[in-house]
Write a protein that holds these residues in place. Sequence first.
Motif, short mmCIF file in Angstrom:
data_model
loop_
_atom_site.label_atom_id
_atom_site.label_comp_id
_atom_site.label_asym_id
_atom_site.label_seq_id
_atom_site.Cartn_x
_atom_site.Cartn_y
_atom_site.Cartn_z
N HIS A 69 43.68 46.26 28.77
CA HIS A 69 43.12 45.29 27.83
C HIS A 69 42.45 44.18 28.63
CE1 HIS A 69 42.83 42.29 24.64
NE2 HIS A 69 43.15 43.23 23.75
N VAL A 70 41.31 43.70 28.14
CA VAL A 70 40.56 42.68 28.88
C VAL A 70 41.38 41.41 29.11
CG1 VAL A 70 39.48 41.70 26.80
CG2 VAL A 70 38.32 41.51 29.01
N ALA A 71 42.30 41.10 28.20
CA ALA A 71 43.11 39.89 28.35
C ALA A 71 43.96 39.94 29.61
CB ALA A 71 44.01 39.69 27.12
N GLU A 72 44.43 41.12 30.01
CA GLU A 72 45.26 41.23 31.20
C GLU A 72 44.48 40.84 32.45
OE1 GLU A 72 48.38 44.75 30.38
OE2 GLU A 72 46.29 45.38 30.21
N VAL A 73 43.23 41.29 32.54
CA VAL A 73 42.40 40.95 33.71
C VAL A 73 42.03 39.47 33.68
CG1 VAL A 73 40.18 41.36 34.81
CG2 VAL A 73 41.51 43.29 33.98
N LEU A 74 41.66 38.95 32.52
CA LEU A 74 41.27 37.53 32.43
C LEU A 74 42.45 36.61 32.73
CD1 LEU A 74 38.98 37.60 29.26
CD2 LEU A 74 38.28 37.59 31.66
N ALA A 75 43.65 37.05 32.40
CA ALA A 75 44.84 36.24 32.68
C ALA A 75 45.31 36.40 34.12
CB ALA A 75 45.97 36.62 31.71
N GLY A 76 44.73 37.36 34.84
CA GLY A 76 45.11 37.57 36.24
C GLY A 76 46.48 38.18 36.40
N ASP A 77 46.94 38.92 35.40
CA ASP A 77 48.27 39.53 35.46
C ASP A 77 48.14 41.04 35.29
OD1 ASP A 77 50.86 40.30 35.40
OD2 ASP A 77 51.45 39.11 33.66
N LEU A 78 48.20 41.77 36.40
CA LEU A 78 48.12 43.22 36.38
C LEU A 78 49.47 43.82 36.77
CD1 LEU A 78 44.62 43.77 38.05
CD2 LEU A 78 45.18 43.35 35.65
N SER A 79 50.55 43.11 36.47
CA SER A 79 51.88 43.57 36.88
C SER A 79 52.35 44.79 36.09
CB SER A 79 52.89 42.43 36.72
OG SER A 79 52.91 41.94 35.39
N ALA A 80 51.89 44.94 34.86
CA ALA A 80 52.26 46.13 34.08
C ALA A 80 51.40 47.30 34.53
CB ALA A 80 52.03 45.86 32.59
N PRO A 81 51.93 48.53 34.47
CA PRO A 81 51.11 49.68 34.85
C PRO A 81 49.94 49.83 33.88
CG PRO A 81 53.20 50.40 33.89
CD PRO A 81 53.29 48.93 34.08
N PRO A 82 48.85 50.46 34.33
CA PRO A 82 47.73 50.68 33.41
C PRO A 82 48.19 51.42 32.15
CG PRO A 82 47.08 51.17 35.66
CD PRO A 82 48.57 50.95 35.68
N ILE A 83 47.42 51.28 31.09
CA ILE A 83 47.79 51.88 29.79
C ILE A 83 47.94 53.39 29.93
CG2 ILE A 83 46.93 52.32 27.45
CD1 ILE A 83 45.58 49.54 27.62
N GLY A 84 49.07 53.89 29.48
CA GLY A 84 49.34 55.33 29.51
C GLY A 84 49.92 55.84 30.81
N GLU A 85 50.12 54.94 31.77
CA GLU A 85 50.66 55.37 33.05
C GLU A 85 52.08 54.84 33.24
OE1 GLU A 85 48.16 54.70 36.39
OE2 GLU A 85 46.39 55.57 35.43
N SER A 86 52.84 55.53 34.07
CA SER A 86 54.22 55.14 34.29
C SER A 86 54.31 54.08 35.38
CB SER A 86 55.06 56.36 34.71
OG SER A 86 54.61 56.83 35.96
N GLU A 87 55.46 53.45 35.48
CA GLU A 87 55.69 52.45 36.52
C GLU A 87 55.54 53.07 37.90
OE1 GLU A 87 56.32 48.64 37.75
OE2 GLU A 87 56.38 49.26 35.66
N GLU A 88 55.91 54.34 38.06
CA GLU A 88 55.85 54.99 39.37
C GLU A 88 54.42 55.17 39.84
OE1 GLU A 88 57.64 56.00 36.83
OE2 GLU A 88 59.62 55.48 37.60
N LYS A 89 53.48 55.40 38.90
CA LYS A 89 52.08 55.64 39.28
C LYS A 89 51.32 54.37 39.56
CE LYS A 89 49.46 58.66 37.46
NZ LYS A 89 48.64 59.43 36.51
N LYS A 90 51.87 53.21 39.10
CA LYS A 90 51.15 51.96 39.23
C LYS A 90 50.89 51.66 40.67
CE LYS A 90 53.33 48.09 39.01
NZ LYS A 90 54.09 46.91 38.56
#
Length: 276
Positions: free
Chosen positions: A255-276
């Motif tokens: 989501h664009v809000a995640e990039v604008l907020a500078g917080d990419l700590s969650a894995p990308p949409i549809g991906e697991s924590e291991e793949k991040k």
Amino acid sequence: MEVRDQSALRREQADGQSGRPAGRAPKVGLLVTCLVDLFRPSVGFAAVKLLEDAGCEVVVPRQTCCGQPAWNAGDRATTEALAKAMIEAFEGCDYVVGPSGSCTGMMRLHYQELFKDDADWALRAHHLSRRTHELVSFLTDIMGVEKVDAAYQGTVTYHDSCAGLREMGVKAQPRKLLAGVEGLKLAELPEAEVCCGFGGTFCVKYPEISTKMVSDKAGNIQSTGADMLLAGDMGCLMNMAGRLQRLGSTVKVRHVAEVLAGDLSAPPIGESEEKK
């Protein structure tokens, strides 16, 4: 400077509509949306950060679905019950802001149509409509935000969701803020304004047509060479992320809000924590 002056004028006009006394931080009720609440809470937290950084007081009233799925399915009774609950929930807020053009479009445009034969609720829906905004357009058009404090080293492309574009007028606003993200390059998406094939209940009613549309969209995304796809509606993002993964694409989706907020700590949409 010209843009800032126009934003100040729009904010003053909006403040007059909201009834907010001058001189205090605007009280923003965050419309969380069902998909953010259930599948992507990080978008909600990113929205809170962006709104607070812009000088807003953010509250999160107890809320439920805006009623859009029921509205699209023709279930008027359920839509009315949900709409009344949402109108009451946000009546104490100067503004209602959500990270979704789809849900905010439902509340701004369709509640008034829903209650057109009920004078009392039509008036309350009208007041809610004037105070309801999509997140990124609220930041730029009402709060006058011109730049965010964020960085991303890579190339992104951007999909214009149907409701955000056609109902809420969201087009230039995300591109304006993304242009100020340090290190970020934007590769425009061919046919960016064409539907991804999600369309709420559309993808359930017409799965073959929907699959063809999202497959075409995935091809356009990959043709840009971008490493990340952004958009402003979770339904579209989940639909495109699912298709990209089935095609074996390495393009990340957020989501664009995640990039604008500078917080990419969650894995990308549809991906697991291991793949991040």
